[in-house]
Write a protein that holds these residues in place. Structure first.
Motif, mmCIF file in Angstrom:
data_model
loop_
_atom_site.group_PDB
_atom_site.id
_atom_site.type_symbol
_atom_site.label_atom_id
_atom_site.label_comp_id
_atom_site.label_asym_id
_atom_site.label_seq_id
_atom_site.Cartn_x
_atom_site.Cartn_y
_atom_site.Cartn_z
ATOM 1 N N SER A 31 33.599 124.431 59.241
ATOM 2 C CA SER A 31 33.273 124.026 60.173
ATOM 3 C C SER A 31 34.021 124.074 62.089
ATOM 4 O O SER A 31 34.423 124.040 62.396
ATOM 5 N N LEU A 32 34.024 121.865 61.921
ATOM 6 C CA LEU A 32 33.643 121.494 62.702
ATOM 7 C C LEU A 32 35.455 121.965 62.505
ATOM 8 O O LEU A 32 36.843 121.848 63.917
ATOM 9 N N ALA A 33 36.327 121.700 61.667
ATOM 10 C CA ALA A 33 38.341 122.189 61.621
ATOM 11 C C ALA A 33 38.021 123.664 62.732
ATOM 12 O O ALA A 33 39.284 123.426 63.431
ATOM 13 N N PHE A 34 37.663 124.631 62.179
ATOM 14 C CA PHE A 34 37.510 125.674 63.189
ATOM 15 C C PHE A 34 37.700 125.803 64.144
ATOM 16 O O PHE A 34 38.026 126.387 64.913
ATOM 17 N N SER A 35 35.952 124.568 64.349
ATOM 18 C CA SER A 35 35.774 124.746 66.071
ATOM 19 C C SER A 35 37.205 124.119 66.580
ATOM 20 O O SER A 35 37.337 124.524 68.070
ATOM 21 N N THR A 36 37.659 123.176 66.345
ATOM 22 C CA THR A 36 38.667 122.370 66.594
ATOM 23 C C THR A 36 39.881 122.956 67.493
ATOM 24 O O THR A 36 40.540 123.354 67.806
ATOM 25 N N ILE A 37 40.487 123.982 65.840
ATOM 26 C CA ILE A 37 41.532 124.751 66.396
ATOM 27 C C ILE A 37 41.029 125.991 67.537
ATOM 28 O O ILE A 37 41.748 126.160 67.987
ATOM 29 N N PHE A 38 39.849 126.374 67.320
ATOM 30 C CA PHE A 38 39.332 127.619 68.219
ATOM 31 C C PHE A 38 39.895 126.934 69.693
ATOM 32 O O PHE A 38 39.791 127.153 70.847
ATOM 33 N N VAL A 39 39.132 125.087 69.863
ATOM 34 C CA VAL A 39 39.098 124.687 71.199
ATOM 35 C C VAL A 39 40.276 124.760 71.683
ATOM 36 O O VAL A 39 40.794 124.749 72.692
ATOM 37 N N LEU A 40 41.270 124.203 70.908
ATOM 38 C CA LEU A 40 42.577 124.086 70.949
ATOM 39 C C LEU A 40 43.035 125.043 71.635
ATOM 40 O O LEU A 40 44.597 125.045 72.889
ATOM 41 N N PHE A 41 43.098 126.000 70.510
ATOM 42 C CA PHE A 41 43.728 127.422 71.037
ATOM 43 C C PHE A 41 43.358 128.070 72.568
ATOM 44 O O PHE A 41 44.404 128.270 73.544
ATOM 45 N N GLY A 42 42.167 127.429 72.642
ATOM 46 C CA GLY A 42 41.103 128.233 74.432
ATOM 47 C C GLY A 42 41.970 127.163 75.335
ATOM 48 O O GLY A 42 42.423 127.546 76.235
#
Length: 778
Positions: free
Chosen positions: A539-550
């Motif tokens: 979950s933390l990894a996907f959240s990090t990817i989402f934040v970077l993409f945003g």
């Protein structure tokens, strides 16, 4: 008649055992041990248990019965903390040593007592219990203090194999024969062995990360690794071998042995060659190489290959027995050798101790200089150090070669020869060099004797530069002969500075090694843990990817807006002028307050506790400021200003904790740092007035340790405390620790040295206080 007597004897024996069991159960009262009533809630039981554990823990209480009392408290809490066991105890009234076996076996025995029916569990055969352990387990039992003070430091010299067991562990009994066989084999080779009972040493079991029993753990260089394969001797031996670094021993043949032995010039260490018939490098030799890796470089030669014939013939090696050769500066002939079919560990250690240094070791750091040239303790322990100070370019020239041959020919117990590069250690060399220009850029020899640890030495420098001629050797030899009779020859005195560490890695290299270690730990956890445990990490990894993409999308829109604004320069200039006008009007009012959003400080509550601490990624730390409601505004402003320069690190998070809400959680945590922040006696009337405002904790959620910043009283604070007249109506010392009567300046002064502490935190030089697990934030 005989059968009838035998039957009566068996019945009497069984009844006697039953009576003993009942008496033992009656003697053990968990409610009385914890000091609670039968109507006590789980919160009261937990509170009483924590209070007694702090008082009777063997690491803190030196009373002779502290360990027995601690065991009773743990067993009582184990019964009362679980509703099933508690209700079972209330119904049957059993406890103590036999609280773990099922009560229905007792009932079944009562039903069939006339037929002599009983089960193995009633006879209390505790598979894996500490009361009936094998002697091999009792000899290696570990406690938390012994693990921290003995096992962890020793793990930098030898690997440790630790088994975690518990009561009523049937798998523990199943693997016991394999464990015993492997322990008897590996312990002789020098592998450390340990056994941890999870029931009595819960703190150590949690620290090791043992989630179940049995668990087999390897510890090397302070790092913990888990054994995940089938428990068979071959897998355990391979596990111990895999703990060791892969580059400990280099395989040497006729093609690379000259290059290997010549490496002393770069490594500044003697080189060791082992000759044996085994194709693979033997485990005992790997363990020996790990124990002496700081002082030697090791190579292995398989005498069964054709490529080893030239070496065995040149060095006159007997191929029918294992042979160890030590080479110093000269590669054509070994400096020492040992040969035996079966070498004992003590003999090998003595052999390496005697050949620890080169004939003329190069001084590369202060630690090496202190070991080569120890401080004089007595007349018999007198040690004279002969130092050649030479430019780095002149190492292979005649002066160094002559000094090396002289050192080899005059090697004695009271003499130690060494050399240093004068251009790499300029301050150290200038302490011995005369002021004359005749010595600049040339080699110089000095004889010195250390007098104290502060750097004070007595020395004598040869009058002429060292050229390596026979006359120079004769002069040096005459000085050394005179020193045996007259120690006053060393007439000069100086205080030496610490040597520069020439082999210290760069900061970037240290960061890369740390990052690689963290990545390896994460991959290991990802590979061996189940997916349910990995859900928070994913979950933390996907959240990090989402934040970077945003962030990327937002940045793209910002760039497009900037392009549109650049097409209208007049409008942009007018907007900038308006912003300058507004900023000039509000400059004075915001000069002392950090800009909005320039550092993010969140409150540590029960909602954010898991994400901001317990589930922090490896390598991340949460810096928490302790404050109260009355000091929140002033301390937060000062805290934001102090940590602003460190907000660029993505591994640091900043929070604050309310002392009014979570004082008990903080005091429980500070108990693990008694030396740095002593906790007052809880029966003291001022116990609740302890002032922790201004404390800062750096919490590492993954590795379960914290660093502590304890503010010191400033001059303004002391003056403010001295100027305040206490209320005569209050008892003496009532106002102690209350910051309400102080102005904002003394409060902000508590964090005046926080930035220096943060620098030491990033360097990794602060003291760490380890805890078994993070307590709940009630």
């Amino acid at each position: 008649m005989e059968v009838k007597r035998l039957s009566i004897s068996w019945q009497f024996l069984i009844v006697l055992i039953l009576i003993l069991q009942i008496l033992s159960a009656l003697a053990f009262d968990p409610y009385q041990i914890l000091g609670v009533t039968q109507k006590a809630s789980q919160a009261d039981i937990k509170k009483a248990y924590k209070k007694l554990v702090r008082k009777w823990h063997p690491d803190k209480n030196k009373h002779p019965q502290a360990e027995d009392r601690f065991i009773e408290i743990s067993k009582a809490y184990e019964i009362l903390s679980q509703e099933a066991k508690r209700s079972e105890y209330d119904a049957f009234g059993s406890g103590g040593e036999n609280t773990d076996f099922p009560r229905h076996h007792e009932h079944r025995f009562r039903q069939h007592a006339g037929n002599f029916y009983f089960e193995e569990s009633f006879m209390h055969f505790p598979f894996g219990s500490s009361d009936h352990q094998e002697p091999i387990d009792e000899k290696h039992l570990l406690h938390f203090s012994h693990y921290v003070n003995k096992v962890v430091p020793d793990s930098f010299k030898k690997p440790y194999l630790i088994k975690v067991i518990s009561d009523w562990c049937f798998t523990c009994a199943h693997i016991e024969p394999v464990w015993k066989e492997v322990v008897e084999e590996l312990e002789v080779l020098g592998v450390g062995i340990g056994v941890v009972h999870a029931g009595y040493e819960r703190r150590l079991a949690r620290h090791l990360g043992a989630q179940s029993t049995p668990s087999i753990i390897g510890v090397i260089s302070g790092k913990i690794s888990f054994f995940h394969n089938a428990v068979v001797p071959e897998n355990l031996r391979q596990f111990v071998e895999n703990l060791l670094p892969g580059n400990l021993v280099e395989k040497v043949t006729n093609k690379n042995y000259v290059q290997f032995l010549s490496g002393w010039q770069q490594d500044n260490k003697p080189h060791v060659l082992l000759f044996d018939k085994i194709p693979d490098i033997p485990l005992p030799f790997k363990l020996t190489a790990f124990a002496h890796k700081d002082w030697f470089l090791f190579g292995y030669v398989h005498v069964g290959t054709r490529g080893a014939e030239e070496m065995t013939r040149q060095f006159n090696v007997n191929v029918h027995a294992p042979t160890i050769l030590v080479f110093r500066e000269y590669t054509d002939k070994p400096a020492n050798a040992i040969q035996a079919p079966r070498m004992k560990e003590e003999a090998i250690n003595n052999f390496f101790t005697q050949n620890k240094y080169l004939f003329a070791t190069r001084l590369t750091n202060q630690k090496l200089f202190q070991e080569l040239c120890p401080v004089k303790r007595s007349h018999r322990q007198r040690k004279y150090c002969v130092v050649l100070l030479t430019p780095e370019a002149a190492k292979s020239s005649q002066p160094f070669e002559a000094f090396l041959s002289f050192a080899k020919a005059n090697s004695q117990d009271m003499l130690q020869f060494m050399h240093a590069y004068s251009d790499r250690q300029p301050e150290f060399a200038n302490a011995f060099l005369p002021d004359s220009e005749a010595f600049r850029g040339k080699s110089v020899v000095s004889i010195l004797e250390r007098r104290n640890m502060g750097g004070r030495v007595l020395f004598k420098t040869l009058q002429d530069p060292w050229t390596g001629s026979e006359s120079d050797k004769f002069v040096l030899l005459s000085y050394l002969e005179q020193l045996r009779k007259d120690s006053t020859l060393l007439s000069s005195e100086a205080v030496l500075p610490d040597l520069i560490d020439e082999l210290a890695p760069m900061i970037l290299v240290r960061w890369l090694f740390t990052a690689a270690s963290c990545i390896a730990d994460c991959l290991e956890d990802l590979y061996h843990n189940n997916w349910r445990e990995m859900i928070p990490l994913l979950s933390l990894a996907f959240s990090t990817i989402f934040v970077l993409f945003g962030t990327f999308i937002i940045q793209a829109f910002c760039d497009s807006n900037y392009d549109r604004e650049s097409k209208h320069p007049d409008k942009r200039k007018a907007q900038e002028k308006a912003e300058k006008t507004v900023s000039s009007l509000t400059k004075e009012s915001t000069s002392k307050v950090p800009k909005k959003g320039f550092v993010e400080v969140t409150e540590l509550t029960d909602v954010t506790y898991t994400s901001n601490l317990v589930r922090l990624r490896p390598g991340h730390m949460n810096v928490v400021l302790i404050l109260s409601n009355s000091t929140k505004t002033s301390l937060l402003q000062k805290f934001a200003l102090e940590v602003y320069t460190f907000t660029g690190s993505s591994c640091l998070h900043f929070s604050f904790l309310s002392l009014d809400k979570h004082r008990e959680w903080l005091e429980y945590l500070l108990e693990f740092a008694q030396d740095a922040a002593p906790i007052p006696n809880q029966y003291d009337k001022h116990f609740l007035d302890r002032d922790y405002t201004g404390y800062v904790l750096a919490l590492n959620g993954h590795k379960k340790y914290f660093c502590l910043f304890k503010p010191q009283k400033t001059v303004e604070e002391e003056e403010a405390l001295g100027a305040c007249d206490p209320d005569p109506s209050l008892p003496e010392g009532e106002s102690r620790g209350k910051p309400g009567g102080l102005g904002p300046k003394p409060l902000k002064g508590k964090l005046s040295k926080l930035s220096l502490w943060m620098e030491r935190l990033l360097e990794g030089s602060l003291q760490r206080f380890y805890i078994p697990s993070w307590p709940e934030l009630d």
